[in-house]
Design a protein around this motif. Structure first.
Motif, PDB file in Angstrom:
ATOM      1  N   GLY A 236     -25.466  14.533  20.234  1.00 33.73           N
ATOM      2  CA  GLY A 236     -25.126  15.999  20.569  1.00 33.73           C
ATOM      3  C   GLY A 236     -26.378  16.891  20.639  1.00 33.73           C
ATOM      4  O   GLY A 236     -27.520  16.529  21.063  1.00 33.73           O
ATOM      5  N   PHE A 237     -26.271  18.176  20.665  1.00 31.14           N
ATOM      6  CA  PHE A 237     -27.355  19.174  21.031  1.00 31.14           C
ATOM      7  C   PHE A 237     -28.604  18.977  19.993  1.00 31.14           C
ATOM      8  O   PHE A 237     -28.495  18.748  19.075  1.00 31.14           O
ATOM      9  N   HIS A 238     -29.509  19.229  20.635  1.00 34.05           N
ATOM     10  CA  HIS A 238     -30.904  19.176  19.758  1.00 34.05           C
ATOM     11  C   HIS A 238     -31.937  20.024  20.596  1.00 34.05           C
ATOM     12  O   HIS A 238     -31.985  20.565  21.792  1.00 34.05           O
ATOM     13  N   GLU A 239     -33.110  20.493  19.571  1.00 31.55           N
ATOM     14  CA  GLU A 239     -33.895  21.275  20.348  1.00 31.55           C
ATOM     15  C   GLU A 239     -35.289  20.250  20.868  1.00 31.55           C
ATOM     16  O   GLU A 239     -35.420  19.198  20.401  1.00 31.55           O
ATOM     17  N   GLY A 240     -35.961  20.763  21.984  1.00 26.49           N
ATOM     18  CA  GLY A 240     -37.064  19.920  22.244  1.00 26.49           C
ATOM     19  C   GLY A 240     -36.473  18.583  23.147  1.00 26.49           C
ATOM     20  O   GLY A 240     -35.475  18.366  23.597  1.00 26.49           O
ATOM     21  N   ASP A 241     -37.600  17.856  23.466  1.00 27.75           N
ATOM     22  CA  ASP A 241     -37.196  16.825  24.389  1.00 27.75           C
ATOM     23  C   ASP A 241     -36.633  15.767  23.977  1.00 27.75           C
ATOM     24  O   ASP A 241     -35.418  15.182  24.683  1.00 27.75           O
ATOM     25  N   ARG A 242     -36.799  15.220  22.804  1.00 29.35           N
ATOM     26  CA  ARG A 242     -36.124  14.009  22.285  1.00 29.35           C
ATOM     27  C   ARG A 242     -35.256  14.256  21.166  1.00 29.35           C
ATOM     28  O   ARG A 242     -35.432  15.232  20.201  1.00 29.35           O
ATOM     29  N   CYS A 243     -34.168  13.466  20.966  1.00 29.61           N
ATOM     30  CA  CYS A 243     -33.279  13.554  19.905  1.00 29.61           C
ATOM     31  C   CYS A 243     -33.934  13.368  18.549  1.00 29.61           C
ATOM     32  O   CYS A 243     -34.541  12.240  18.646  1.00 29.61           O
ATOM     33  N   PRO A 244     -33.835  14.090  17.724  1.00 31.08           N
ATOM     34  CA  PRO A 244     -34.409  13.838  16.273  1.00 31.08           C
ATOM     35  C   PRO A 244     -33.800  12.599  15.646  1.00 31.08           C
ATOM     36  O   PRO A 244     -34.605  12.067  14.645  1.00 31.08           O
TER      37      PRO A 244
END
Length: 209
Positions: free
Chosen positions: A11-19
């Motif tokens: 799903g949604f995340h901040e920044g380039d890569r999925c945490p």
């Protein structure tokens, strides 16, 4: 606010890569559009639903499709994914989602009745304000002013951030939340680090040491 991307698995995340998995997510909304859309959605759900063309029920909920339509009338690029991304990733937890409904978690000036929360309340909370308001608060307590409820912060740093909206050198006051609760005053946690009360009587407010 950084941009929001969407990972196909998480799903949604901040920044380039999925945490979670580290994969590069698909871009959904850039930082500037996210800031603008978040401000508009917050305002529509808290202060001007009629002007935005949305209907709130008595608990502040509105149908997400109608909210998306309102956002698109304001910004032609604001699609369902952009609205969902802003709502899901708000760092302060300003929004709540229930199936296909959305509401503001706190901060209303329009009349709504938010349900009590059973989240634990810290013994001490904080209120950031302008220095020239301190004496009145110590004498009269904290009142909601233009909002329905008083907003309190869970940390000094958060209270400073709130107070900075009113003064360049805000003062942070200490609130005896444990004492309020013991005397039957209801305090409710809303969002991330925001606590609300009908008012704070002056006997529970003091300057910090």
């Amino acid at each position: 606010m950084p941009e929001v991307r969407r990972c196909s698995s998480h799903g949604f995340h901040e920044g380039d890569r999925c945490p979670v998995c580290g994969n590069v997510g698909e871009p959904v909304i850039d930082a500037e559009r996210r800031r603008r859309l978040s401000k508009y959605l917050s305002g529509a759900l808290r202060h001007f639903p009629d002007d935005a063309g949305i209907d709130l029920d008595e608990r502040g909920w509105t149908a997400r499709p109608g909210l998306v339509d309102a956002a698109r009338r304001q910004y032609d690029w604001a699609d369902d994914a952009a609205v969902a991304a802003v709502v899901a990733t708000d760092p302060k937890g300003r929004f709540e989602v229930d199936d296909d409904r959305v509401r503001a978690a706190y901060g209303h000036s329009v009349p709504v009745e938010l349900e009590p929360s059973d989240a634990p309340i810290p013994d001490v909370l904080y209120h950031g304000t302008a220095p020239d308001s301190v004496e009145a608060i110590l004498s009269e307590g904290i009142r909601p002013m233009s909002r329905q409820l008083v907003h309190l912060s869970g940390s000094v740093a958060e209270a400073v951030e709130v107070g900075a909206r009113h003064a360049a050198d805000p003062e942070v006051l200490r609130v005896d939340a444990a004492g309020m609760v013991a005397k039957g005053h209801r305090i409710t946690k809303r969002g991330n680090g925001v606590f609300t009360a009908d008012r704070v009587p002056p006997e529970y407010v003091e300057r910090r040491d």
